[in-house]
Each structure stands twice: as structure tokens, then as C-alpha cells.
Scaffold this motif. Structure first.
Motif, PDB file in Angstrom:
ATOM      1  N   ALA A   7       0.839  -1.208   0.000  1.00  0.00           N
ATOM      2  CA  ALA A   7       0.000   0.000   0.000  1.00  0.00           C
ATOM      3  C   ALA A   7       0.867   1.248   0.000  1.00  0.00           C
ATOM      4  O   ALA A   7       0.642   2.188  -0.770  1.00  0.00           O
ATOM      5  CB  ALA A   7      -0.944  -0.008   1.195  1.00  0.00           C
ATOM      6  N   ASP A   8       1.892   1.283   0.858  1.00  0.00           N
ATOM      7  CA  ASP A   8       2.795   2.436   0.888  1.00  0.00           C
ATOM      8  C   ASP A   8       3.616   2.529  -0.392  1.00  0.00           C
ATOM      9  O   ASP A   8       3.879   3.628  -0.892  1.00  0.00           O
ATOM     10  CB  ASP A   8       3.727   2.359   2.093  1.00  0.00           C
ATOM     11  CG  ASP A   8       3.057   2.816   3.380  1.00  0.00           C
ATOM     12  OD1 ASP A   8       1.905   3.297   3.300  1.00  0.00           O
ATOM     13  OD2 ASP A   8       3.679   2.697   4.450  1.00  0.00           O
ATOM     14  N   LEU A   9       4.022   1.392  -0.920  1.00  0.00           N
ATOM     15  CA  LEU A   9       4.783   1.412  -2.177  1.00  0.00           C
ATOM     16  C   LEU A   9       3.933   1.979  -3.308  1.00  0.00           C
ATOM     17  O   LEU A   9       4.390   2.832  -4.075  1.00  0.00           O
ATOM     18  CB  LEU A   9       5.258   0.003  -2.528  1.00  0.00           C
ATOM     19  CG  LEU A   9       6.062  -0.124  -3.814  1.00  0.00           C
ATOM     20  CD1 LEU A   9       7.362   0.679  -3.722  1.00  0.00           C
ATOM     21  CD2 LEU A   9       6.347  -1.574  -4.124  1.00  0.00           C
ATOM     22  N   ALA A  10       2.679   1.547  -3.400  1.00  0.00           N
ATOM     23  CA  ALA A  10       1.788   2.055  -4.445  1.00  0.00           C
ATOM     24  C   ALA A  10       1.555   3.551  -4.272  1.00  0.00           C
ATOM     25  O   ALA A  10       1.558   4.311  -5.249  1.00  0.00           O
ATOM     26  CB  ALA A  10       0.461   1.300  -4.417  1.00  0.00           C
ATOM     27  N   LEU A  13       4.745   5.479  -5.291  1.00  0.00           N
ATOM     28  CA  LEU A  13       4.878   5.506  -6.751  1.00  0.00           C
ATOM     29  C   LEU A  13       3.845   6.429  -7.380  1.00  0.00           C
ATOM     30  O   LEU A  13       4.127   7.132  -8.359  1.00  0.00           O
ATOM     31  CB  LEU A  13       4.760   4.086  -7.310  1.00  0.00           C
ATOM     32  CG  LEU A  13       5.899   3.135  -6.935  1.00  0.00           C
ATOM     33  CD1 LEU A  13       5.594   1.733  -7.446  1.00  0.00           C
ATOM     34  CD2 LEU A  13       7.226   3.640  -7.464  1.00  0.00           C
ATOM     35  N   PHE A  14       2.635   6.462  -6.813  1.00  0.00           N
ATOM     36  CA  PHE A  14       1.600   7.369  -7.304  1.00  0.00           C
ATOM     37  C   PHE A  14       2.042   8.820  -7.144  1.00  0.00           C
ATOM     38  O   PHE A  14       1.898   9.626  -8.066  1.00  0.00           O
ATOM     39  CB  PHE A  14       0.290   7.118  -6.553  1.00  0.00           C
ATOM     40  CG  PHE A  14      -0.764   8.152  -6.821  1.00  0.00           C
ATOM     41  CD1 PHE A  14      -1.454   8.164  -8.023  1.00  0.00           C
ATOM     42  CD2 PHE A  14      -1.057   9.122  -5.874  1.00  0.00           C
ATOM     43  CE1 PHE A  14      -2.415   9.122  -8.278  1.00  0.00           C
ATOM     44  CE2 PHE A  14      -2.008  10.078  -6.126  1.00  0.00           C
ATOM     45  CZ  PHE A  14      -2.702  10.085  -7.329  1.00  0.00           C
ATOM     46  N   LEU A  15       2.585   9.173  -5.976  1.00  0.00           N
ATOM     47  CA  LEU A  15       3.058  10.541  -5.768  1.00  0.00           C
ATOM     48  C   LEU A  15       4.179  10.900  -6.735  1.00  0.00           C
ATOM     49  O   LEU A  15       4.211  12.021  -7.270  1.00  0.00           O
ATOM     50  CB  LEU A  15       3.533  10.724  -4.323  1.00  0.00           C
ATOM     51  CG  LEU A  15       2.459  10.795  -3.243  1.00  0.00           C
ATOM     52  CD1 LEU A  15       3.096  10.952  -1.870  1.00  0.00           C
ATOM     53  CD2 LEU A  15       1.493  11.929  -3.516  1.00  0.00           C
ATOM     54  N   MET A  16       5.080   9.974  -6.982  1.00  0.00           N
ATOM     55  CA  MET A  16       6.158  10.253  -7.931  1.00  0.00           C
ATOM     56  C   MET A  16       5.613  10.419  -9.342  1.00  0.00           C
ATOM     57  O   MET A  16       6.094  11.260 -10.106  1.00  0.00           O
ATOM     58  CB  MET A  16       7.220   9.155  -7.856  1.00  0.00           C
ATOM     59  CG  MET A  16       8.015   9.199  -6.562  1.00  0.00           C
ATOM     60  SD  MET A  16       9.462   8.135  -6.533  1.00  0.00           S
ATOM     61  CE  MET A  16       8.727   6.528  -6.549  1.00  0.00           C
ATOM     62  N   ALA A  17       4.591   9.656  -9.706  1.00  0.00           N
ATOM     63  CA  ALA A  17       3.986   9.794 -11.029  1.00  0.00           C
ATOM     64  C   ALA A  17       3.270  11.140 -11.165  1.00  0.00           C
ATOM     65  O   ALA A  17       3.373  11.808 -12.204  1.00  0.00           O
ATOM     66  CB  ALA A  17       3.003   8.649 -11.283  1.00  0.00           C
ATOM     67  N   ILE A  53       8.823  13.254  -1.347  1.00  0.00           N
ATOM     68  CA  ILE A  53       7.969  12.594  -0.352  1.00  0.00           C
ATOM     69  C   ILE A  53       7.551  11.213  -0.864  1.00  0.00           C
ATOM     70  O   ILE A  53       7.569  10.228  -0.122  1.00  0.00           O
ATOM     71  CB  ILE A  53       6.741  13.461  -0.026  1.00  0.00           C
ATOM     72  CG1 ILE A  53       7.176  14.711   0.737  1.00  0.00           C
ATOM     73  CG2 ILE A  53       5.706  12.679   0.775  1.00  0.00           C
ATOM     74  CD1 ILE A  53       6.091  15.756   0.890  1.00  0.00           C
ATOM     75  N   GLY A  54       7.203  11.124  -2.148  1.00  0.00           N
ATOM     76  CA  GLY A  54       6.848   9.839  -2.736  1.00  0.00           C
ATOM     77  C   GLY A  54       8.003   8.856  -2.702  1.00  0.00           C
ATOM     78  O   GLY A  54       7.818   7.670  -2.399  1.00  0.00           O
ATOM     79  N   ALA A  55       9.206   9.341  -3.001  1.00  0.00           N
ATOM     80  CA  ALA A  55      10.386   8.463  -2.956  1.00  0.00           C
ATOM     81  C   ALA A  55      10.649   7.984  -1.532  1.00  0.00           C
ATOM     82  O   ALA A  55      11.003   6.815  -1.318  1.00  0.00           O
ATOM     83  CB  ALA A  55      11.598   9.201  -3.510  1.00  0.00           C
TER      84      ALA A  55
END
Length: 148
Positions: A7-10, A13-17, A53-55
Motif C-alpha cells: 500500500a505504501d509502495l503504491a 509511486l503514485f506521488l512520484m507519477a 515525499i513519494g520516494a
């Protein structure tokens, strides 16, 4: 062995996208300097902060023990999304009162423990409140009833 917190990984990755899309969209805006900021300075800084923050969240997800990714609740996603889209489509045709009523009914039915009698009452109250606030108090030029 620890599992990846999916969940945190998704989310990371969403924030980075999102940050990557923002950086792409503002690529043509001049950056300027710290003392003389251009129109792209703040959006670029915010996009970089969101990416960092996403990373961080994605990196932390790789070392933290996690749970399985939760099942996606499609009903609320689809019904609330449909309500938002219908608001834009119905407002010019049906007016604010009827559109707000319909949208509240659709979005409210996304909940599994919804009761129709209460939902209709809430829809009537929110519809009246929307008309009073946006048309009467703020004076926004939108039709209240269907346009003939």
C-alpha cells in the motif's frame, strides 16, 4: 523475511507519477531565480517536494513489514466519480436544484449502509442549501431550475 508494504509502495509511486506529470506540464514555464521568481518556480518546487515525499514513502515501504494490498472498493469509486461527472453534464440542463439532488443521491448510494429515506432528506436539504449559498448569497449566475 519482511514483506514489502504494497500500500505504501503504491502510494509512493503514485506521488512520484503525479510529480512527473506536473514537471512535464510546467516544463515550458520559466523558472526564474530565488530573488526574481518566474511562473514555474513554485509549481516546480512543489512537484519536486511531492516527488521526494513519494520516494521516501516508497523507500520506506521496501524495508518495512507490510500487509497485503487491500481490496479495491469499486462501488464508491465508480458512484462518486459518476456523480462528479454528472454534475458537470446536468447542471446546464437541469439547473442547480435538480442536479444537486441527483448528485447527492448517486454519491450517497455509494455507501453499503445507506438508507433511502435519510438520503432523500439529505439530498433535499443539500440541494436547498446549494441554491441559497451559490445563487442567492453569492449571486453566481447559474440556473436554479431546468432551462426550457
Amino acid at each position: 523475511m519482511t514483506r514489502v508494504n504494497t500500500a505504501d509502495l503504491a502510494f509512493g509511486l503514485f506521488l512520484m507519477a503525479v510529480a512527473a506529470v506536473a514537471l512535464y506540464l510546467i516544463a515550458d514555464l520559466p523558472m526564474g531565480s530565488t530573488s526574481r521568481m518566474g511562473p514555474g518556480y513554485v509549481p516546480r518546487a512543489l512537484a519536486v517536494m511531492i516527488a521526494l515525499i513519494g520516494a521516501f514513502i516508497a523507500g520506506r515501504a521496501l524495508v518495512a513489514a507490510g500487509e497485503a494490498f487491500p481490496d479495491i472498493a469499486w462501488r464508491p469509486i465508480l458512484l462518486v466519480g459518476a456523480a462528479v461527472g454528472l454534475f458537470g453534464l446536468l447542471l446546464p440542463r437541469l439547473g442547480l436544484a435538480a442536479t444537486a439532488f441527483i448528485v447527492v443521491l448517486i454519491a450517497g448510494s455509494a455507501s453499503k449502509d445507506m438508507r433511502w429515506k435519510e438520503l432523500v432528506m439529505i439530498a433535499v436539504l443539500l440541494s436547498a442549501f446549494a441554491v441559497l449559498l451559490f445563487v442567492k448569497a453569492l449571486g453566481l449566475p447559474m440556473p436554479i431550475w431546468p432551462v426550457s
